[in-house]
Design a protein around this motif. Sequence first.
Motif, PDB file in Angstrom:
ATOM      1  N   LYS A 549       0.831  -1.211   0.000  1.00 49.63           N
ATOM      2  CA  LYS A 549       0.000   0.000   0.000  1.00 49.63           C
ATOM      3  C   LYS A 549       0.862   1.256   0.000  1.00 49.63           C
ATOM      4  O   LYS A 549       1.788   1.383   0.815  1.00 49.63           O
ATOM      5  CB  LYS A 549      -0.929  -0.004   1.207  1.00 49.63           C
ATOM      6  CG  LYS A 549      -2.073  -0.990   1.044  1.00 49.63           C
ATOM      7  CD  LYS A 549      -3.075  -0.913   2.171  1.00 49.63           C
ATOM      8  CE  LYS A 549      -4.217  -1.886   1.896  1.00 49.63           C
ATOM      9  NZ  LYS A 549      -5.184  -1.934   2.964  1.00 49.63           N
ATOM     10  N   GLY A 550       0.548   2.154  -0.925  1.00 51.12           N
ATOM     11  CA  GLY A 550       1.260   3.437  -1.001  1.00 51.12           C
ATOM     12  C   GLY A 550       2.631   3.350  -1.647  1.00 51.12           C
ATOM     13  O   GLY A 550       3.323   4.368  -1.739  1.00 51.12           O
ATOM     14  N   LYS A 551       3.060   2.170  -2.092  1.00 54.24           N
ATOM     15  CA  LYS A 551       4.420   2.024  -2.629  1.00 54.24           C
ATOM     16  C   LYS A 551       4.444   2.154  -4.150  1.00 54.24           C
ATOM     17  O   LYS A 551       3.621   1.555  -4.849  1.00 54.24           O
ATOM     18  CB  LYS A 551       5.004   0.676  -2.214  1.00 54.24           C
ATOM     19  CG  LYS A 551       5.275   0.621  -0.731  1.00 54.24           C
ATOM     20  CD  LYS A 551       6.083  -0.585  -0.358  1.00 54.24           C
ATOM     21  CE  LYS A 551       6.403  -0.543   1.143  1.00 54.24           C
ATOM     22  NZ  LYS A 551       6.991  -1.766   1.621  1.00 54.24           N
ATOM     23  N   LYS A 552       5.429   2.926  -4.630  1.00 56.22           N
ATOM     24  CA  LYS A 552       5.553   3.208  -6.067  1.00 56.22           C
ATOM     25  C   LYS A 552       6.025   1.982  -6.847  1.00 56.22           C
ATOM     26  O   LYS A 552       6.834   1.207  -6.340  1.00 56.22           O
ATOM     27  CB  LYS A 552       6.552   4.359  -6.250  1.00 56.22           C
ATOM     28  CG  LYS A 552       6.679   4.826  -7.675  1.00 56.22           C
ATOM     29  CD  LYS A 552       7.419   6.140  -7.750  1.00 56.22           C
ATOM     30  CE  LYS A 552       8.900   5.936  -7.950  1.00 56.22           C
ATOM     31  NZ  LYS A 552       9.616   7.181  -8.205  1.00 56.22           N
ATOM     32  N   ILE A 553       5.527   1.838  -8.070  1.00 55.45           N
ATOM     33  CA  ILE A 553       6.054   0.805  -8.966  1.00 55.45           C
ATOM     34  C   ILE A 553       6.410   1.452 -10.312  1.00 55.45           C
ATOM     35  O   ILE A 553       5.938   2.543 -10.632  1.00 55.45           O
ATOM     36  CB  ILE A 553       5.056  -0.351  -9.211  1.00 55.45           C
ATOM     37  CG1 ILE A 553       3.816   0.136  -9.986  1.00 55.45           C
ATOM     38  CG2 ILE A 553       4.647  -1.023  -7.937  1.00 55.45           C
ATOM     39  CD1 ILE A 553       3.054  -0.982 -10.681  1.00 55.45           C
ATOM     40  N   THR A 554       7.239   0.766 -11.077  1.00 57.30           N
ATOM     41  CA  THR A 554       7.555   1.218 -12.433  1.00 57.30           C
ATOM     42  C   THR A 554       7.257   0.067 -13.389  1.00 57.30           C
ATOM     43  O   THR A 554       7.218  -1.100 -12.991  1.00 57.30           O
ATOM     44  CB  THR A 554       9.032   1.616 -12.577  1.00 57.30           C
ATOM     45  OG1 THR A 554       9.835   0.485 -12.232  1.00 57.30           O
ATOM     46  CG2 THR A 554       9.385   2.786 -11.679  1.00 57.30           C
ATOM     47  N   GLY A 555       7.044   0.394 -14.639  1.00 55.62           N
ATOM     48  CA  GLY A 555       6.775  -0.641 -15.637  1.00 55.62           C
ATOM     49  C   GLY A 555       6.725  -0.033 -17.017  1.00 55.62           C
ATOM     50  O   GLY A 555       7.203   1.091 -17.223  1.00 55.62           O
ATOM     51  N   ARG A 556       6.146  -0.782 -17.958  1.00 53.71           N
ATOM     52  CA  ARG A 556       6.014  -0.280 -19.316  1.00 53.71           C
ATOM     53  C   ARG A 556       4.568  -0.450 -19.773  1.00 53.71           C
ATOM     54  O   ARG A 556       3.889  -1.404 -19.372  1.00 53.71           O
ATOM     55  CB  ARG A 556       6.943  -1.022 -20.280  1.00 53.71           C
ATOM     56  CG  ARG A 556       8.416  -0.762 -20.005  1.00 53.71           C
ATOM     57  CD  ARG A 556       9.284  -1.159 -21.175  1.00 53.71           C
ATOM     58  NE  ARG A 556       9.122  -0.310 -22.340  1.00 53.71           N
ATOM     59  CZ  ARG A 556       9.618   0.918 -22.451  1.00 53.71           C
ATOM     60  NH1 ARG A 556      10.273   1.479 -21.450  1.00 53.71           N
ATOM     61  NH2 ARG A 556       9.427   1.617 -23.566  1.00 53.71           N
ATOM     62  N   VAL A 557       4.094   0.513 -20.582  1.00 53.41           N
ATOM     63  CA  VAL A 557       2.739   0.413 -21.115  1.00 53.41           C
ATOM     64  C   VAL A 557       2.797   0.436 -22.635  1.00 53.41           C
ATOM     65  O   VAL A 557       3.657   1.077 -23.232  1.00 53.41           O
ATOM     66  CB  VAL A 557       1.837   1.560 -20.598  1.00 53.41           C
ATOM     67  CG1 VAL A 557       1.540   1.382 -19.134  1.00 53.41           C
ATOM     68  CG2 VAL A 557       2.453   2.914 -20.857  1.00 53.41           C
ATOM     69  N   LYS A 558       1.852  -0.286 -23.252  1.00 52.56           N
ATOM     70  CA  LYS A 558       1.766  -0.356 -24.708  1.00 52.56           C
ATOM     71  C   LYS A 558       0.407   0.160 -25.166  1.00 52.56           C
ATOM     72  O   LYS A 558      -0.589  -0.019 -24.456  1.00 52.56           O
ATOM     73  CB  LYS A 558       1.937  -1.799 -25.189  1.00 52.56           C
ATOM     74  CG  LYS A 558       3.344  -2.334 -25.048  1.00 52.56           C
ATOM     75  CD  LYS A 558       3.432  -3.735 -25.622  1.00 52.56           C
ATOM     76  CE  LYS A 558       4.832  -4.298 -25.459  1.00 52.56           C
ATOM     77  NZ  LYS A 558       4.942  -5.678 -25.942  1.00 52.56           N
ATOM     78  N   GLY A 559       0.387   0.754 -26.339  1.00 51.92           N
ATOM     79  CA  GLY A 559      -0.854   1.297 -26.874  1.00 51.92           C
ATOM     80  C   GLY A 559      -1.674   0.249 -27.590  1.00 51.92           C
ATOM     81  O   GLY A 559      -1.322  -0.932 -27.636  1.00 51.92           O
ATOM     82  N   GLY A 560      -2.790   0.708 -28.161  1.00 54.05           N
ATOM     83  CA  GLY A 560      -3.672  -0.181 -28.908  1.00 54.05           C
ATOM     84  C   GLY A 560      -4.754   0.647 -29.556  1.00 54.05           C
ATOM     85  O   GLY A 560      -4.738   1.873 -29.493  1.00 54.05           O
ATOM     86  N   VAL A 561      -5.717  -0.013 -30.173  1.00 55.34           N
ATOM     87  CA  VAL A 561      -6.762   0.720 -30.897  1.00 55.34           C
ATOM     88  C   VAL A 561      -7.669   1.503 -29.942  1.00 55.34           C
ATOM     89  O   VAL A 561      -8.363   2.424 -30.365  1.00 55.34           O
ATOM     90  CB  VAL A 561      -7.620  -0.232 -31.762  1.00 55.34           C
ATOM     91  CG1 VAL A 561      -6.807  -0.815 -32.889  1.00 55.34           C
ATOM     92  CG2 VAL A 561      -8.222  -1.344 -30.915  1.00 55.34           C
ATOM     93  N   VAL A 562      -7.678   1.141 -28.659  1.00 57.06           N
ATOM     94  CA  VAL A 562      -8.470   1.900 -27.680  1.00 57.06           C
ATOM     95  C   VAL A 562      -7.582   2.923 -26.965  1.00 57.06           C
ATOM     96  O   VAL A 562      -7.866   4.111 -26.971  1.00 57.06           O
ATOM     97  CB  VAL A 562      -9.134   0.956 -26.658  1.00 57.06           C
ATOM     98  CG1 VAL A 562      -9.873   1.764 -25.593  1.00 57.06           C
ATOM     99  CG2 VAL A 562     -10.099   0.015 -27.368  1.00 57.06           C
ATOM    100  N   GLY A 563      -6.493   2.485 -26.361  1.00 57.24           N
ATOM    101  CA  GLY A 563      -5.570   3.403 -25.707  1.00 57.24           C
ATOM    102  C   GLY A 563      -5.195   2.949 -24.307  1.00 57.24           C
ATOM    103  O   GLY A 563      -5.255   1.757 -23.993  1.00 57.24           O
ATOM    104  N   LEU A 564      -4.849   3.930 -23.474  1.00 54.61           N
ATOM    105  CA  LEU A 564      -4.418   3.650 -22.104  1.00 54.61           C
ATOM    106  C   LEU A 564      -5.562   3.981 -21.149  1.00 54.61           C
ATOM    107  O   LEU A 564      -6.003   5.136 -21.065  1.00 54.61           O
ATOM    108  CB  LEU A 564      -3.180   4.510 -21.781  1.00 54.61           C
ATOM    109  CG  LEU A 564      -2.612   4.401 -20.376  1.00 54.61           C
ATOM    110  CD1 LEU A 564      -2.155   2.991 -20.064  1.00 54.61           C
ATOM    111  CD2 LEU A 564      -1.453   5.380 -20.208  1.00 54.61           C
ATOM    112  N   LEU A 565      -6.048   2.960 -20.444  1.00 51.00           N
ATOM    113  CA  LEU A 565      -7.184   3.136 -19.540  1.00 51.00           C
ATOM    114  C   LEU A 565      -6.663   3.281 -18.110  1.00 51.00           C
ATOM    115  O   LEU A 565      -6.064   2.345 -17.571  1.00 51.00           O
ATOM    116  CB  LEU A 565      -8.125   1.930 -19.652  1.00 51.00           C
ATOM    117  CG  LEU A 565      -9.453   2.033 -18.903  1.00 51.00           C
ATOM    118  CD1 LEU A 565     -10.346   3.106 -19.527  1.00 51.00           C
ATOM    119  CD2 LEU A 565     -10.171   0.694 -18.914  1.00 51.00           C
ATOM    120  N   LEU A 566      -6.910   4.440 -17.515  1.00 53.45           N
ATOM    121  CA  LEU A 566      -6.492   4.689 -16.131  1.00 53.45           C
ATOM    122  C   LEU A 566      -7.727   4.525 -15.256  1.00 53.45           C
ATOM    123  O   LEU A 566      -8.671   5.319 -15.338  1.00 53.45           O
ATOM    124  CB  LEU A 566      -5.902   6.094 -16.012  1.00 53.45           C
ATOM    125  CG  LEU A 566      -4.686   6.341 -16.926  1.00 53.45           C
ATOM    126  CD1 LEU A 566      -4.430   7.813 -17.119  1.00 53.45           C
ATOM    127  CD2 LEU A 566      -3.450   5.655 -16.371  1.00 53.45           C
TER     128      LEU A 566
END
Length: 600
Positions: A549-566
């Motif tokens: 809980k409350g701890k930061k993470i890092t990673g990678r995101v990829k796109g698509g025909v819809v996009g990035l859903l937050l």
Amino acid sequence: MNPQALRVILATDCGSTTTKAILIEKRGDEYRQTYRGEAPTTVEAPFEDVTRGVLNAIQEIEELSGRTILDGERIITPADGGTGVDIYISTSSAGGGLQIMVAGVVKSMSAESAQRCALGAGAIVMDALAANDGRPSYEKIERIRHLRPDMILLAGGTDGGTVSHVVEIAEYIAAADPRPRLGIGYQLPIIYAGNKDARLQVQEILQDKTALSISENIRPVLEQENLMPARHKIHDLFLEHVMAQAPGYKKLISWAGAPIIPTPAAVGMIIETLAKRENINVIGVDIGGATTDVFSVFGEIFNRTVSANLGMSYSVSNVVAEAGLGNIRRWLPFAFDEQSLRNQIKNKMIRPTTIPQTIGDLQIEQAIAREALRLALNQHKELAVGLKGVQQERSVSDAFEQTMSGQSLIDMFALDLIIGSGGILSHAPRRVQSMAMMVDAYEPLGITQLAVDSIFMMPHLGVLSTVNEQAATEVFVKDCLVPLGTCIAPQGSGKIGEPCFSYRLLFPDERVIEGTIASGELRLLPWATNQEAGVELTPARGFDFGAGKGKKITGRVKGGVVGLLLDGRGRPLHITSDEALRVQQLQGWAEAVELYPVYE
């Protein structure tokens, strides 16, 4: 022919109602799917010859591509210029697919392992008998006699363990004297894959009454499953005994350049191949009219389940019965009385081929799909578990890492990719609707990519992977999968409007986009296919991205025909029971991602 020399590949999938053919060609250095054709399956009367439908589907490809593939009723091989193909391959689920009954000594151990083995081979498991399942002997015998499966998989006992209980089940089978579903006059195939010390006795009991085959024990020791030898045996018997009895299949087998395998097994093969190649954890779902198949690969362990009563047409009433009408209604962004909803669902069941005529009809179908997907995944989690009954030794260092005995292998934080297939997902009017259905039903955690199967060619590519893995994975990634984008969602809950998490997107050209998502908020960022970026995610107090809980993470995101859903709606996802508030909540989310068209 050398698999690497294949340049023109013809593949068909003979489904229960439709036979789908695709043509794959090597253009330059890469394989691409180029043409497709389909025709009604002709395994039943009046034709009773599966090859009629196959020839019709191939003829459609001939007309579209201009390539001559058939010489009368013969497929021309190998390819020569614009004529013929290098190989023809096929899968089949026509005639009800492969139907197996499994039996083991202990319900939660060897019977469950046998069930996993049969499901992984692409079968529908009609029943799982066990010495301790609580049913009296006469009921078990009656059940075996009544069901008429295509084959029985008998397991039980570790090597050197119990013999008497396995022998007892073999005696039940002998007493039932079961007949196979297809091929009157043939003996029922039975695979014995249990304690090797019981083989002789099982042979004495069953070899005169059934077509008995012996395979390696699927559970040689408590701590280990050995499913592949029995799965291969199931595929062999599927060809030799089951397929050979179905109308026209002897001819089809003679045309094919590789063994014909059950359709679900082929889908599992391509998902497993992708997971291994990319080193990722994957969930795949195929939601059909009558059944929903779920496939998963976590830590290289493959599992498949079939929810036989969850589907979008013939089984739509079962979804409502199992989920409850309230759970369907909670996804509707408008007020709708219970009786009208019930009538509409019954109408869909008795007219299964109808398609939605209004946005309201579509929203009802997509609400049902969310519940069917959710229930099928819950059933999958129950079978995709670590081995039960295993005593695990633990040191202090790994006490927090090892999977508990019988614990589900499905870890949503560790999930990398969800693949959706089936009409409701592949043919949704807007791709964002497919993404929303899968996100709402599966509630992925952390960073998860989503994709859909464009034209249901996963079975063709699965059987192709047994011949040429490179061709299968290239076509799978480039032509079969439609990347929808990435979903980012933390676990936890918070007060609506208060911060949920903040994000920083780090692009290769050193651009940075950052922002904050509030609790209850859904935001969609356009994100082109093949576009990638690094991401830093910092959850607010009470939320967790998998690191605590409350701890930061890092990673990678990829796109698509819809996009990035937050997704700041929290997990588990909560929808208010107050109807007016619920409608407002759902309409707000739908507007945020442009889920449906808005008419003034």
